[in-house]
Design an enzyme around this catalytic site. Sequence first.
Site, mmCIF file in Angstrom:
data_model
loop_
_atom_site.group_PDB
_atom_site.id
_atom_site.type_symbol
_atom_site.label_atom_id
_atom_site.label_comp_id
_atom_site.label_asym_id
_atom_site.label_seq_id
_atom_site.Cartn_x
_atom_site.Cartn_y
_atom_site.Cartn_z
ATOM 1 N N SER A 119 -3.918 12.757 -3.114
ATOM 2 C CA SER A 119 -3.931 13.347 -1.778
ATOM 3 C C SER A 119 -4.594 12.436 -0.758
ATOM 4 C CB SER A 119 -4.664 14.695 -1.809
ATOM 5 O OG SER A 119 -5.987 14.519 -2.269
ATOM 6 N N HIS A 140 2.896 12.843 -3.899
ATOM 7 C CA HIS A 140 1.894 13.885 -3.722
ATOM 8 C C HIS A 140 2.547 15.241 -3.955
ATOM 9 C CE1 HIS A 140 -1.126 16.048 -0.866
ATOM 10 N NE2 HIS A 140 -1.405 16.252 -2.146
ATOM 11 N N GLU A 152 5.708 14.980 -1.130
ATOM 12 C CA GLU A 152 5.390 13.902 -0.190
ATOM 13 C C GLU A 152 5.426 12.580 -0.956
ATOM 14 O OE1 GLU A 152 2.129 13.632 3.407
ATOM 15 O OE2 GLU A 152 1.410 14.225 1.421
ATOM 16 N N ASN A 190 -2.410 15.986 3.912
ATOM 17 C CA ASN A 190 -3.861 16.151 3.830
ATOM 18 C C ASN A 190 -4.583 15.742 5.097
ATOM 19 O OD1 ASN A 190 -3.591 17.149 1.271
ATOM 20 N ND2 ASN A 190 -5.334 16.030 0.501
#
Length: 283
Positions: A119, A140, A152, A190
Site C-alpha cells: 500500500s 495493490h 491497483e 492510500n
Amino acid sequence: MAIKKVGVIGAGVMGIGVGQSLAQGGYEVVLIDINDQILEHAEREIRSNLRLFKMLNKGVELDIAATLGRITFATDYEHLSDADFVVENVVENWEIKKAVHLKLDAICPAHTVVAVNTSAISITRVGSLTKRPSQIVGMHFMNPVPMKPTVEVIRGYHTSDATIATAKELLAGMGKKGVVVQDMPGFVSNRVLMLTVNEAVFLVQDQVASAEEVDTIFKECFGHKMGPLETADLIGLDTILYSIEVLYESYNDSKYRPCPLLKKMVDAGLHGRKNGKGFYTYE
C-alpha cells in the site's frame, strides 16, 4: 506469457485471499509462509471461505476439493523454482520485504514476473534490488480479495509494458480488472484513504464524534459500505499507522502527520479485527 504456476508469499489475510482467488481462477498456486501452523490456519480459512462463497453464489459452480487441490502449502521457497508469477504479500516493512525479494530473485527463473502487494512501499525501490527490475510490478489488492473486482497496478520506473500486460492477464484469469497508476508514495488509493482515516481518528480524539457516529455519516450520507474507522479496523491499525508514517516521511508534508490517538492505540495493541479490538470490539 502463459501463466500456469503462481507463488504467493505470506499466508496472512491478504495472502489467503490472493491464493484463494488464484485457485478459483484455475491457477496452480504455491502458498508460502514461515511455519506449518500458519499454513494450517490458512488452509482452514480458505476452505471456510470457499464454502461461504458457494453458499452465497448458488448459481456458480465451484468444486471446493478441486480448488483446494490446486494449492500447495509450503515453507520452502524452492517450490518457486519453476513459478511463472509470484505475488509477495509480507508485512509492510522494508527490511522484511527486501530479504524476501532478494531470495525470490535468486530462486525464481529468469522469466518470472514478481508483484509487490503493498500500500505504500516504492515499486522502483524493490526493483532496484533485483536482476529483473523490468519484471517487478506493484499489485495493490484490496481486502477482502475475493470480493473486490479491481486491483491497483503500479508501474515502477523500470516496469516494462510486457510486465504490465502479464499482470493484467493474471488478474483477468482471477476475474479482476487492473487500473494502472504510477509509482508515487501511497499511489492513488492510500494517498487518499490514509488521509481520510487519519482525519477520522482526529475527530474521535478531539471528541467531535464517536467512531460509530463518524462511520454512520459516511455510510448513510455518502453511501459508503463501510465507514473510515470500520475500514481501519479491517485493514489493521498498525498497518494504517505504518502507511501514514511512510507518507509523512516521503512527502515531508504535515498533512500526513499521524494522529496521536492512532499511535496510542497501536502501542496499546489495539490493532482492529486481526486481534479482536480496535475502534470496535470483535468476538
